[in-house]
Design an enzyme around this catalytic site. Structure first.
Site, short mmCIF file in Angstrom:
data_model
loop_
_atom_site.label_atom_id
_atom_site.label_comp_id
_atom_site.label_asym_id
_atom_site.label_seq_id
_atom_site.Cartn_x
_atom_site.Cartn_y
_atom_site.Cartn_z
N ASP A 1 -74.60 -11.47 -57.18
CA ASP A 1 -73.75 -11.17 -58.33
C ASP A 1 -74.31 -11.75 -59.62
O ASP A 1 -73.84 -11.41 -60.70
CB ASP A 1 -72.36 -11.76 -58.12
CG ASP A 1 -72.39 -13.29 -58.23
OD1 ASP A 1 -71.80 -13.84 -59.17
OD2 ASP A 1 -73.02 -13.94 -57.37
N ASP B 1 -71.69 -17.14 -53.19
CA ASP B 1 -70.58 -17.27 -54.13
C ASP B 1 -70.39 -16.02 -54.98
O ASP B 1 -71.29 -15.59 -55.70
CB ASP B 1 -70.82 -18.46 -55.07
CG ASP B 1 -70.84 -19.79 -54.32
OD1 ASP B 1 -70.41 -19.83 -53.16
OD2 ASP B 1 -71.30 -20.79 -54.92
N THR C 1 -77.89 -19.66 -50.64
CA THR C 1 -76.88 -20.23 -51.52
C THR C 1 -77.20 -21.65 -51.96
O THR C 1 -77.92 -22.37 -51.25
CB THR C 1 -75.50 -20.22 -50.82
OG1 THR C 1 -74.54 -20.91 -51.63
CG2 THR C 1 -75.58 -20.90 -49.45
N ALA C 2 -76.65 -22.04 -53.10
CA ALA C 2 -76.79 -23.41 -53.56
C ALA C 2 -75.83 -24.34 -52.83
O ALA C 2 -75.93 -25.56 -52.97
CB ALA C 2 -76.54 -23.49 -55.06
N ASP D 1 -76.67 -13.62 -51.40
CA ASP D 1 -76.06 -14.73 -52.11
C ASP D 1 -74.64 -14.90 -51.57
O ASP D 1 -74.04 -13.94 -51.08
CB ASP D 1 -76.06 -14.42 -53.61
CG ASP D 1 -75.21 -15.39 -54.41
OD1 ASP D 1 -75.46 -16.60 -54.32
OD2 ASP D 1 -74.28 -14.93 -55.11
N ASN E 1 -78.82 -15.37 -62.38
CA ASN E 1 -79.64 -16.50 -61.96
C ASN E 1 -80.47 -16.17 -60.73
O ASN E 1 -81.47 -16.85 -60.44
CB ASN E 1 -78.75 -17.71 -61.65
CG ASN E 1 -78.06 -18.24 -62.90
OD1 ASN E 1 -78.70 -18.54 -63.89
ND2 ASN E 1 -76.74 -18.34 -62.85
N LYS F 1 -84.20 -20.41 -54.86
CA LYS F 1 -83.78 -19.41 -53.87
C LYS F 1 -84.93 -18.47 -53.53
O LYS F 1 -85.16 -18.13 -52.36
CB LYS F 1 -82.60 -18.60 -54.40
CG LYS F 1 -81.26 -19.29 -54.34
CD LYS F 1 -80.16 -18.30 -54.68
CE LYS F 1 -78.79 -18.93 -54.59
NZ LYS F 1 -77.72 -17.94 -54.88
#
Length: 314
Positions: free
Chosen positions: A242, A69, A174-175, A67, A245, A219
């Site tokens: 982290d 962020d 990542t989004a 991930d 979600n 994801k």
């Protein structure tokens, strides 16, 4: 899609969008990693940074999924990207206030709010509509140097490097827009990135997404699709995040790790005896420039920009 028959129409639609977003992200990731293959990377590891506390065994059917962020980078990539777009007059000053409080909240709380992130991406889509993909890629390179390079967590960077040194492939998941994620991955010397795919026609953004933002279940679908395309064995792969979600993604692999975890993920990881690492506190946090007094001032600047994305477009 027959396997989705037991779901309600609404749930079936949401699942189908997640699958579409994941497959689009995997396709874009493979394409962009091939396009950037051979280009020089700018390593972000810090001299003297200790080796990861746990070993990574080389395996050509294993890979690592990170991930972005608050796992690899402090704060949200889309917020930093928004800051750069504001500097380049992609949106108006009055939008800064809303954007600022969001980033301040994100940095202090250390977790993402899916609704706020969704709003930011919707706004961003409107901003980039009509712009060329190549233009945003070029701007993204500049924004990385201006706002992101110094926000990479050295500890997580060392974990990724351990996988690379073992001969494994390493992907960001990542989004954030796939273009932004790809730039970050290349600068860190990683294999590539899975990110949210914005529709483009003849190299120009249409203002629409392919599927939905690459968040939560999407994801996991992206990792699943990439693993199938790359002949990876997910039971031999690792994933790092982290956020609670990302539990669907973390649960897919044989080696899940909670990095800088939020409270829900920390609890979940401890119950399942997943490994945890936290690089946010003490000396390590200071190394990556999180001054204790940074509070509202420095935050508002970095925050301010994405919030513009928050309200208006991506």
């Amino acid at each position: 899609m027959a396997a989705l028959g037991w779901l309600t129409p609404r749930r079936r639609s949401a699942t189908a969008r997640s699958v579409l977003a994941g497959e689009a992200a995997a396709e874009a990731a493979r394409k962009t990693s091939q396009e950037y293959e051979g280009l020089a990377a700018t390593p972000s590891g810090k001299p003297g940074e200790p080796e990861p506390a746990f070993p990574v065994v080389g395996d050509d059917r294993a890979a690592a999924f990170f991930d972005l962020d608050n796992t690899v980078m402090q704060g949200a990539a889309i917020f930093h990207f928004g800051r750069g777009l504001y500097k380049r007059k992609f949106f108006q000053r009055q939008e800064l206030a809303r954007f600022a409080w969001q980033q301040a909240w994100f940095r202090l709380a250390g977790v993402e709010d899916p609704e706020h992130m969704q709003d930011a991406r919707d706004s961003a889509l409107s901003i980039v509509k009509g712009h060329r993909v190549s233009e945003l890629m070029s701007i993204g390179e500049e924004i990385y140097d201006e706002y992101m390079a110094e926000r990479i967590w050295p500890g997580t960077r060392a974990l990724a490097q351990a996988h690379l040194d073992a001969g494994q492939r390493v992907w960001l998941v990542t989004a954030a827009p796939v273009e932004t994620a790809t730039i970050i991955a290349r600068r860190l010397g990683l294999t590539g990135a899975l990110g949210t795919v914005a529709e483009s026609v003849d190299g120009v953004y249409t203002g629409k997404l392919v599927g939905e933002p690459l968040h939560g279940p999407a994801k996991a679908e992206a990792v699943r699709a990439l693993a199938a395309a790359e002949d990876l064995d997910l039971t031999r792969c690792a994933a790092y995040s982290d956020s609670h979600n990302d539990i669907p993604m973390l649960s897919l692999v044989g080696h899940p790790y909670a990095i800088n975890p939020d409270a829900k993920l920390r609890r979940y990881a401890r119950e399942r005896e997943w490994r945890l690492r936290d690089y946010r506190t003490g000396r390590k946090a200071a190394k990556v420039g999180i001054p204790a007094a940074a509070g509202v001032g420095a935050i508002a600047g970095g925050t301010a920009a994405a919030m513009a994305l928050h309200r208006r477009r991506r």
